[in-house]
Design a protein around this motif. Structure first.
Motif, mmCIF file in Angstrom:
data_model
loop_
_atom_site.group_PDB
_atom_site.id
_atom_site.type_symbol
_atom_site.label_atom_id
_atom_site.label_comp_id
_atom_site.label_asym_id
_atom_site.label_seq_id
_atom_site.Cartn_x
_atom_site.Cartn_y
_atom_site.Cartn_z
ATOM 1 N N LEU A 25 -29.291 -24.839 4.202
ATOM 2 C CA LEU A 25 -30.493 -24.564 4.981
ATOM 3 C C LEU A 25 -30.194 -24.538 6.480
ATOM 4 N N ARG A 28 -29.024 -21.408 7.910
ATOM 5 C CA ARG A 28 -30.094 -20.421 8.135
ATOM 6 C C ARG A 28 -30.859 -20.724 9.415
ATOM 7 N N ARG A 327 -37.211 -23.671 -9.703
ATOM 8 C CA ARG A 327 -38.390 -23.761 -8.853
ATOM 9 C C ARG A 327 -39.636 -23.944 -9.706
ATOM 10 N N ASP A 359 -27.956 -21.518 -4.878
ATOM 11 C CA ASP A 359 -28.960 -21.059 -5.847
ATOM 12 C C ASP A 359 -30.317 -21.703 -5.595
ATOM 13 N N VAL A 361 -31.562 -22.842 -2.800
ATOM 14 C CA VAL A 361 -32.177 -22.266 -1.600
ATOM 15 C C VAL A 361 -32.633 -20.832 -1.874
ATOM 16 N N ALA A 362 -31.852 -20.075 -2.628
ATOM 17 C CA ALA A 362 -32.216 -18.677 -2.911
ATOM 18 C C ALA A 362 -33.518 -18.569 -3.683
ATOM 19 N N CYS A 363 -33.812 -19.552 -4.529
ATOM 20 C CA CYS A 363 -35.014 -19.430 -5.354
ATOM 21 C C CYS A 363 -36.298 -19.676 -4.569
ATOM 22 N N ASP A 365 -36.446 -18.304 -1.322
ATOM 23 C CA ASP A 365 -36.186 -17.460 -0.154
ATOM 24 C C ASP A 365 -37.468 -16.940 0.455
ATOM 25 N N ASP A 366 -38.453 -16.582 -0.381
ATOM 26 C CA ASP A 366 -39.716 -16.061 0.151
ATOM 27 C C ASP A 366 -40.428 -17.101 1.001
ATOM 28 N N LEU A 368 -39.051 -19.671 2.477
ATOM 29 C CA LEU A 368 -38.246 -19.958 3.659
ATOM 30 C C LEU A 368 -38.408 -18.869 4.714
ATOM 31 N N ARG A 369 -38.484 -17.624 4.289
ATOM 32 C CA ARG A 369 -38.692 -16.543 5.255
ATOM 33 C C ARG A 369 -40.047 -16.689 5.953
ATOM 34 N N GLU A 372 -39.618 -19.453 8.447
ATOM 35 C CA GLU A 372 -38.856 -18.967 9.601
ATOM 36 C C GLU A 372 -39.747 -18.164 10.549
#
Length: 380
Positions: A25, A28, A327, A359, A361-363, A365-366, A368-369, A372
């Motif tokens: 994280l 990012r 998730r 993996d 963190v990728a799950c 991603d929406d 987290l974006r 951000e």
């Protein structure tokens, strides 16, 4: 950035799994949005804080009288990259990602990270995992199959490569300081009564559950697939032992793992007792470990200097079906929040942890974006 952003992401657990999630994280740019909540932090010791004890496992220890007065605080654990993990698609991917991460540290920052390149040998008495070996042969440095005539008696297959070893407690401290001092991650020492309690403020948007063995009993999780796997190991000083050697038997595991920057200390193992969390150490198991490791590497451990320092036992955080990286939505105070489970790596947390973190963190991603974007707008 205001203090409220620090509660946006909460990671429960400060073992290698939780710290690797924090590191991913932070890369990012989200370091100042993270709070790590844990009962124990790097530098602590407890039977329920497993990460510092790979593969020394846990701080139930029996000291063996010596004249050297070893500094046990800096020589309790060691771990390596090996084939002891699973052969399913997730395990294979996590291993490859973990190898890339650890070897980068070994190449570019070995002293601070306590990760070192090490020659490695593995033997199987039977049932060598051919699919796994085929997978790792594509990226392990200096990989080769050992000719049949060079194998020890009773061994069906052997391989050698250049792999890595990790001084586990020192590596955890390295990550802790990096996250805290360089990336601005906040650490909070607290034992949570439930996973819902991890949503420490209304601003908490995402929680990562990296609780290891506690996932079986923590309210709101209570994963019945989780179980402890007991191990017992011997800490020794054997300065001639500079390679990882493992033998996977039909009903036993024998391994020798040198630790980086530890004055010639090695871990001799071991046992893998499913469902057993007995923290005691037993003399007959110590005798078995010493006998098996000396038979495996007689030149370094029998003919060369080998001083027994201490005995340890403890439980690896295992899970039926393998690690859980998943998730889900959870109701907290009448609203739906995001929860990511990331636990159950057994004894492979250091080699699989970074891949699992990617993996996990990728799950989200929406989410987290979106976070951000919120942080970016707040800076305007």
């Amino acid at each position: 950035m205001t203090a409220s952003w620090a509660d946006s992401i909460v990671i429960v657990g400060a073992g290698i799994i939780g710290l690797d999630v924090a590191l991913v994280l932070c890369k990012r740019g989200l370091g100042q949005c993270i709070t790590v909540v844990a009962e124990y932090l790097p530098g602590d010791t407890s039977p329920s804080y497993t990460s510092p004890w790979y593969d020394a496992l846990c701080p139930c220890q029996t000291h063996i009288e010596t004249n050297t007065g070893p500094d046990m605080s800096c020589s309790r654990a060691g771990c390596n990259f090996s084939c002891i993990s699973g052969s399913d698609a997730n395990a294979l991917r996590w291993d490859k990602l973990g190898y890339a991460h650890l070897t980068s540290l070994a190449s570019h920052n070995p002293t601070e990270s306590f990760v070192s390149w090490t020659q490695s040998v593995e033997y199987w008495d039977a049932h060598a995992p051919r699919d796994k070996i085929e997978s790792i042969s594509g990226y392990l440095k200096d990989f080769k199959t050992i000719p049949q005539q060079e194998l020890p008696p009773g061994v069906e297959y052997g391989m050698s490569c250049t792999s890595v070893t990790v001084n586990a407690p020192k590596h955890l401290t390295y990550l802790y300081n990096l996250l805290k001092d360089h990336y601005g991650v906040r650490f909070l020492r607290q034992k949570l009564p439930s996973i819902q309690a991890a949503y420490v403020s209304p601003q908490t948007q995402i929680v990562f559950n990296c609780t290891g063995n506690a996932a079986r009993t923590l309210a709101g999780v209570q994963d019945a697939k989780c179980f402890p796997t007991r191990g017992q190991v011997v800490l020794a000083r054997a300065p001639m032992m500079r390679r990882n050697v493992m033998r996977h038997g039909r009903d036993y595991e024998t391994y020798i793992i040198p630790r980086p920057q530890s004055n010639g200390n090695v871990i001799l193992g071991g046992f893998m007792q499913k469902g057993n969390n007995d923290p005691s150490t037993y003399g007959h198991e110590t005798d078995s470990i010493v006998r098996r490791t000396r038979d495996l590497c007689p030149q370094e451990l029998r003919d060369g200097p080998c001083e027994m320092l201490a005995v340890f036992a403890g439980a690896r955080p295992s899970r039926e079906g393998g690690a859980r990286v998943e998730r889900e939505s959870i109701s907290v105070g009448g609203s739906e929040r995001v929860l990511v489970h990331n636990y159950g790596a057994g004894g492979t947390g250091f080699q699989a942890g970074y891949g699992m973190a990617l993996d996990a963190v990728a799950c989200v991603d929406d989410a987290l974006r979106e976070l951000e974007q919120q942080v970016s707008r707040a800076k305007l």
